[in-house]
Each structure stands twice: as C-alpha cells, then as structure tokens.
Design an enzyme around this catalytic site. Structure first.
Site, mmCIF file in Angstrom:
data_model
loop_
_atom_site.group_PDB
_atom_site.id
_atom_site.type_symbol
_atom_site.label_atom_id
_atom_site.label_comp_id
_atom_site.label_asym_id
_atom_site.label_seq_id
_atom_site.Cartn_x
_atom_site.Cartn_y
_atom_site.Cartn_z
ATOM 1 N N ASP A 9 2.896 12.533 -14.380
ATOM 2 C CA ASP A 9 3.071 10.472 -13.475
ATOM 3 C C ASP A 9 1.470 10.579 -14.072
ATOM 4 O O ASP A 9 1.084 10.653 -14.204
ATOM 5 C CB ASP A 9 3.044 11.279 -11.731
ATOM 6 C CG ASP A 9 3.045 9.453 -11.251
ATOM 7 O OD1 ASP A 9 3.933 8.627 -12.238
ATOM 8 O OD2 ASP A 9 2.087 9.921 -10.367
ATOM 9 N N ASP B 228 -0.262 6.802 -11.913
ATOM 10 C CA ASP B 228 -0.902 6.440 -11.218
ATOM 11 C C ASP B 228 -0.771 7.610 -9.515
ATOM 12 O O ASP B 228 0.035 7.408 -9.179
ATOM 13 C CB ASP B 228 0.204 5.079 -11.282
ATOM 14 C CG ASP B 228 -0.382 4.309 -12.048
ATOM 15 O OD1 ASP B 228 -1.392 3.844 -12.391
ATOM 16 O OD2 ASP B 228 0.854 3.206 -12.366
HETATM 17 MG MG LIG Z 1 2.538 8.451 -8.468
#
Ligand SMILES: [Mg+2]
Length: 231
Positions: free
Chosen positions: A16, A18
């Site tokens: 992932d 962010d």
């Molecule tokens: Mg995230």
C-alpha cells in the site's frame, strides 16, 4: 524481530502507499484544507475529523462523504468536486516536491531485502498515480516505475479499497496467483482489500489507523522494521 511468514513460493511483495510506505496523511489533510481555502470554502478538516473521513477511501469520495455528513447545504456538482480534488492533488504534489516526507521505518530495508531475495515489487493503492510518482521521487529519489515492477493505482479501478479490485489488478499485472504474494498495509480498509483478493497481509498501523480491527491479518507489527524476509 519477526520473520515474515514467507515460503519459497513467495514471488512478490505488494505495498500500500499512503500510511504504509510513508505517513502521508497529514500532508493530504493540509493539501485538502489549502484547496478548500483557495476555492473560497470555509471547510477545515481537523486531524480528529480526518481520522473519521479516512474510513472513506479516495479523495473525491472523501469530499462527498464530508459534504454529506458534515458540511450541509446544497451538494456541489461532480465537476466542481473533480476540480477541487485536482487542485488538492496539485498542492499535494507541490508539498511533496518540497521534500517534507520520509519513508516509514523499515520500508527502504524491506525493498532492499526483497530485491536481494529476487522478489518482485508492486504497489496497490487507492491514491492516484501522480501522487505515487511524487512520493517515490521525494523519498527514494527515483522514478516509481524504476523501483516497482507493477503499479496499480486508485484511478485505474472502479471500486476502491476495501473492494479487492486494486489488488486483483496488481495480481493480474504481476501474472501471479494471490498465494505467491504478500501484502503490506496500515489500515483495515487496505487489509480487507488484500484479504478479499486472497492475499495474506501484514499490517503495521499508523497514527490514523491504530486501534482498528485487523483480525484477518497474517500478522500485526508495530513497525515494518520488525519484519525480516527469510527463506
Ligand atoms: Mg494506507
């Protein structure tokens, strides 16, 4: 120190972006607020409010959730929201380019370990491709496409996390079945997305996601620096 539960059949790590590669959420929040001010709106997202808004993934979707639950008044047109979000994305890129961001502890080392072990690297994110490029350039000083073999971004799929779409897209581009990959996430929405795509997931929560329910995770670690890839 925790050994990542990898088998000799593991072929790729899927990150992932962010909250996982870097703690970007404060920068996103400041960029949203700056875009609102520039548009003459009196909206201001505090960190407490943003913690709630983050349960809605995708920037435009998050603005709509805010309008629905907090702002009241007539809903702006889709075109206005799109312009507002485009301005926020530009401001985020500018903030990122100024370099006030670092990778989370352990991430650079994991990338190095994975490369040394012959694993491929992928990103599966609900953020836009331009945000990904800005973050990787600001932190690793390289183009994202040079570091990651596959990038599946939020603007490429119909349904954002926790739907499995973006992980399925990453698997398709890797040409791998889910059990040959391992996902790394910081949030429940991300974990559910990976899990629904059949991918085992290790979670290291951050300030905005601590305390969420991570029950389908393969493991939860305080920091990615606690993770060691091994055969
Ligand atoms: Mg995230």
């Amino acid at each position: 120190m925790m050994q990542a539960p990898i088998s000799s059949s593991l072929s790729a790590l899927i990150f992932d972006v962010d909250g996982t590669l870097a703690e970007t959420e404060e920068m996103h929040r400041h960029a949203f607020n700056a875009a609102f001010r520039a548009a003459g709106l009196d909206w201001h997202w505090t960190s407490g409010l943003y913690r709630e808004l983050l349960t809605t993934t995708g920037g435009k979707e998050r603005i709509r959730a805010y309008i629905r639950d907090h702002a009241g008044g007539p809903a702006p047109s889709n075109e206005r929201i799109t312009l507002l979000h485009a301005d926020k994305t530009r401001r985020y890129g500018d903030m990122m380019a100024r370099g006030n961001i670092a990778l989370r502890a352990g991430i650079a080392d994991l990338i190095t370990q994975a490369r040394a072990a012959g694993l491929r690297l992928a990103l599966a994110t609900t953020t836009s491709r331009s945000n990904v490029d800005a973050l990787i350039l600001a932190t690793l000083r390289q183009r994202a496409a040079h570091v990651f073999d596959v990038i599946a971004a939020g603007d490429e799929v119909a349904r954002k996390k926790p739907a499995p779409d973006v992980y399925n897209l990453a698997l398709e581009r890797l040409g791998l079945p889910p059990d040959r990959t391992l996902a790394l996430e910081d949030s429940r929405n991300g974990l559910l997305s990976a899990h629904r795509a059949g991918i085992a997931c290790i979670v290291s929560p951050g300030p905005y996601t601590a305390g969420q329910d991570f029950s389908p995770a393969r493991a939860v670690v305080d920091t990615f620096a606690d993770l060691r890839l091994s055969d």
